[in-house]
Scaffold this motif. Sequence first.
Motif, PDB file in Angstrom:
ATOM      1  N   ASN A  48       0.783  -1.179   0.108  1.00 38.25           N
ATOM      2  CA  ASN A  48      -0.064  -0.092  -0.105  1.00 38.25           C
ATOM      3  C   ASN A  48       0.951   1.138   0.005  1.00 38.25           C
ATOM      4  OD1 ASN A  48      -1.366   2.052   2.489  1.00 38.25           O
ATOM      5  ND2 ASN A  48      -2.924   1.374   0.473  1.00 38.25           N
ATOM      6  N   LEU A  70      -4.075   2.251   3.726  1.00 40.32           N
ATOM      7  CA  LEU A  70      -4.175   0.926   4.728  1.00 40.32           C
ATOM      8  C   LEU A  70      -3.171   1.128   5.667  1.00 40.32           C
ATOM      9  CD1 LEU A  70      -4.844  -1.716   2.235  1.00 40.32           C
ATOM     10  CD2 LEU A  70      -6.732  -0.364   3.594  1.00 40.32           C
ATOM     11  N   ARG A  74      -7.124  -0.427   9.903  1.00 39.76           N
ATOM     12  CA  ARG A  74      -7.657  -0.581   8.794  1.00 39.76           C
ATOM     13  C   ARG A  74      -7.955  -1.884   8.345  1.00 39.76           C
ATOM     14  NH1 ARG A  74      -8.137   4.969   4.958  1.00 39.76           N
ATOM     15  NH2 ARG A  74      -8.596   6.432   6.948  1.00 39.76           N
ATOM     16  N   ILE A  75      -6.817  -2.709   8.244  1.00 38.15           N
ATOM     17  CA  ILE A  75      -6.691  -3.968   8.025  1.00 38.15           C
ATOM     18  C   ILE A  75      -7.283  -4.883   8.977  1.00 38.15           C
ATOM     19  CG2 ILE A  75      -5.021  -6.117   7.577  1.00 38.15           C
ATOM     20  CD1 ILE A  75      -3.199  -3.887   6.530  1.00 38.15           C
ATOM     21  N   MET A  78     -11.039  -4.632   8.174  1.00 39.18           N
ATOM     22  CA  MET A  78     -11.387  -5.655   6.989  1.00 39.18           C
ATOM     23  C   MET A  78     -11.573  -7.040   7.520  1.00 39.18           C
ATOM     24  SD  MET A  78      -8.588  -3.989   4.408  1.00 39.18           S
ATOM     25  CE  MET A  78      -8.443  -5.737   3.541  1.00 39.18           C
ATOM     26  N   ARG A 124      -9.790   2.352  -3.378  1.00 38.31           N
ATOM     27  CA  ARG A 124     -10.607   1.642  -2.110  1.00 38.31           C
ATOM     28  C   ARG A 124     -10.058   0.167  -1.964  1.00 38.31           C
ATOM     29  NH1 ARG A 124     -15.189   4.169  -0.336  1.00 38.31           N
ATOM     30  NH2 ARG A 124     -15.105   2.764   1.375  1.00 38.31           N
ATOM     31  N   ASN A 126      -9.822  -1.745   0.527  1.00 42.30           N
ATOM     32  CA  ASN A 126     -10.493  -2.381   1.483  1.00 42.30           C
ATOM     33  C   ASN A 126     -11.892  -3.039   0.880  1.00 42.30           C
ATOM     34  OD1 ASN A 126     -11.655   0.336   1.154  1.00 42.30           O
ATOM     35  ND2 ASN A 126     -13.167  -0.351   2.639  1.00 42.30           N
ATOM     36  N   ASP A 130     -13.801  -6.771   1.499  1.00 40.87           N
ATOM     37  CA  ASP A 130     -15.296  -6.677   1.656  1.00 40.87           C
ATOM     38  C   ASP A 130     -16.071  -7.305   0.400  1.00 40.87           C
ATOM     39  OD1 ASP A 130     -14.856  -5.184   3.870  1.00 40.87           O
ATOM     40  OD2 ASP A 130     -15.266  -3.411   2.731  1.00 40.87           O
ATOM     41  N   ILE A 157      -3.659  -8.059  -1.627  1.00 42.30           N
ATOM     42  CA  ILE A 157      -4.584  -8.629  -0.662  1.00 42.30           C
ATOM     43  C   ILE A 157      -5.326  -9.680  -1.269  1.00 42.30           C
ATOM     44  CG2 ILE A 157      -7.122  -7.855  -0.205  1.00 42.30           C
ATOM     45  CD1 ILE A 157      -6.175  -4.972   0.137  1.00 42.30           C
ATOM     46  N   ALA A 380     -19.420  -6.547   6.425  1.00 41.85           N
ATOM     47  CA  ALA A 380     -19.038  -5.755   5.144  1.00 41.85           C
ATOM     48  C   ALA A 380     -20.028  -5.386   4.221  1.00 41.85           C
ATOM     49  CB  ALA A 380     -17.775  -6.497   4.288  1.00 41.85           C
TER      50      ALA A 380
END
Length: 415
Positions: A48, A70, A74-75, A78, A124, A126, A130, A157, A380
């Motif tokens: 990131n 991130l 934030r991870i 997630m 985005r 994330n 999600d 990811i 999510a």
Amino acid sequence: MYDLEALGKKGVEVSHILGKMDTFHKNAGLQKVADCLVQRADEIIKANEIDMENGRQVGMHQGLLDRLMLNKERIEGMAEGICQVIALDDPISEVLSMKPRPNGLLIGQKRVPLGVIGIIYEARPNVTADAFSLCFKTGNAVILKGGSDAIHSNKKIVEVIQDALSLAQIPKESVQLIQDTNRETTTRFMKMKQYVDVLIPRGSAGLIQATVENSTIPVIETGTGNCHIYVDETADAQMAADIIFNAKTQRIGVCNACESLVFHKNALERVYPLVKERLGEKKVEIRGDKAVTTFDSQAVQAVDQDWGREYLDYIISAKVVENIDEAIAHINRYNTKHSEAIITKDYNNAQKFLNEVDAAAVYVNASTRYTDGFEFGFGAEIGISTQKLHARGPMGLKELTTTKYIIYGNGQIRP
């Protein structure tokens, strides 16, 4: 030329496996993914950081940088979102109705997966986790097309998710990422109707419009958010200031942030100064109509374009109206049908606002920032749908299913 057809064929193949997978094995796979995301957070953050640096070098707007960034928190968020999805009931195979007909047939409906879902999104990362978790829990394969701004984050990811699925002995192609960031590839993806059952764009108004205009695949629009807060004549001033401050400044780069204020003329003198003071803590620029700029000489004169803008910045528009009817008319003209709120002590005005404002989510005395799958208890979310078919508002598990009729007979033939 990037081989999209191979991804499409594999997506269809895997969707048949996922459609038959029981809840226990789906939840086990999701738990393994959640664990691996946390365990490999440092790898994701490192990837990131490349995207963040590239974004800064090209002058990416602060609001978009915020969406892109991130960190461990934030991870972990997630992963928590995935754990919430695990805790939710699996809607697949739920029988919605079963009724006998006079001829003896028993006709019912049950939920089934959509099949292969395509998601096109911008900065985005994330969304990657999600989208996977919701699609996977509902037995759908997913093909992701992220933007070039987040390509390194998305690759890592997806790599972590696929490794986790392999450890759980689940096909890693349950989630696939289109790694070519060429626009031509995106346009070709929009026309893969042979393989993709539904396409969901998440991002700017331009991205969503381009998808709607170019796609041959059915599209669920997740719209931009020009969200309003109307301060009614009876509004509590402190409540208004707190709600507006939260809705505007908690995160400026999100679609459920407040972008527009509407004041009843009798609330301006009593409420506006406190609202201005709170917004001043974050140096928010207020762009107002003549009534606002007359009352507040520091406010910037708004132009017509301001009433419909999603700023994603420390800027907010403000308008004064004669009554609630004028407020509702203004909101319905300029909103994006996302989230709207009224601050009031008047029950009748609250009900009128709820009934007459055309939006996916309408609030009384609460921040628009709550329009979110996590906050609504869906875990999510796949996005906030601003259209009316087939889903509206935060899209959770049920919105990623369709239905089919199931009919039991005992030899009936139609006369």
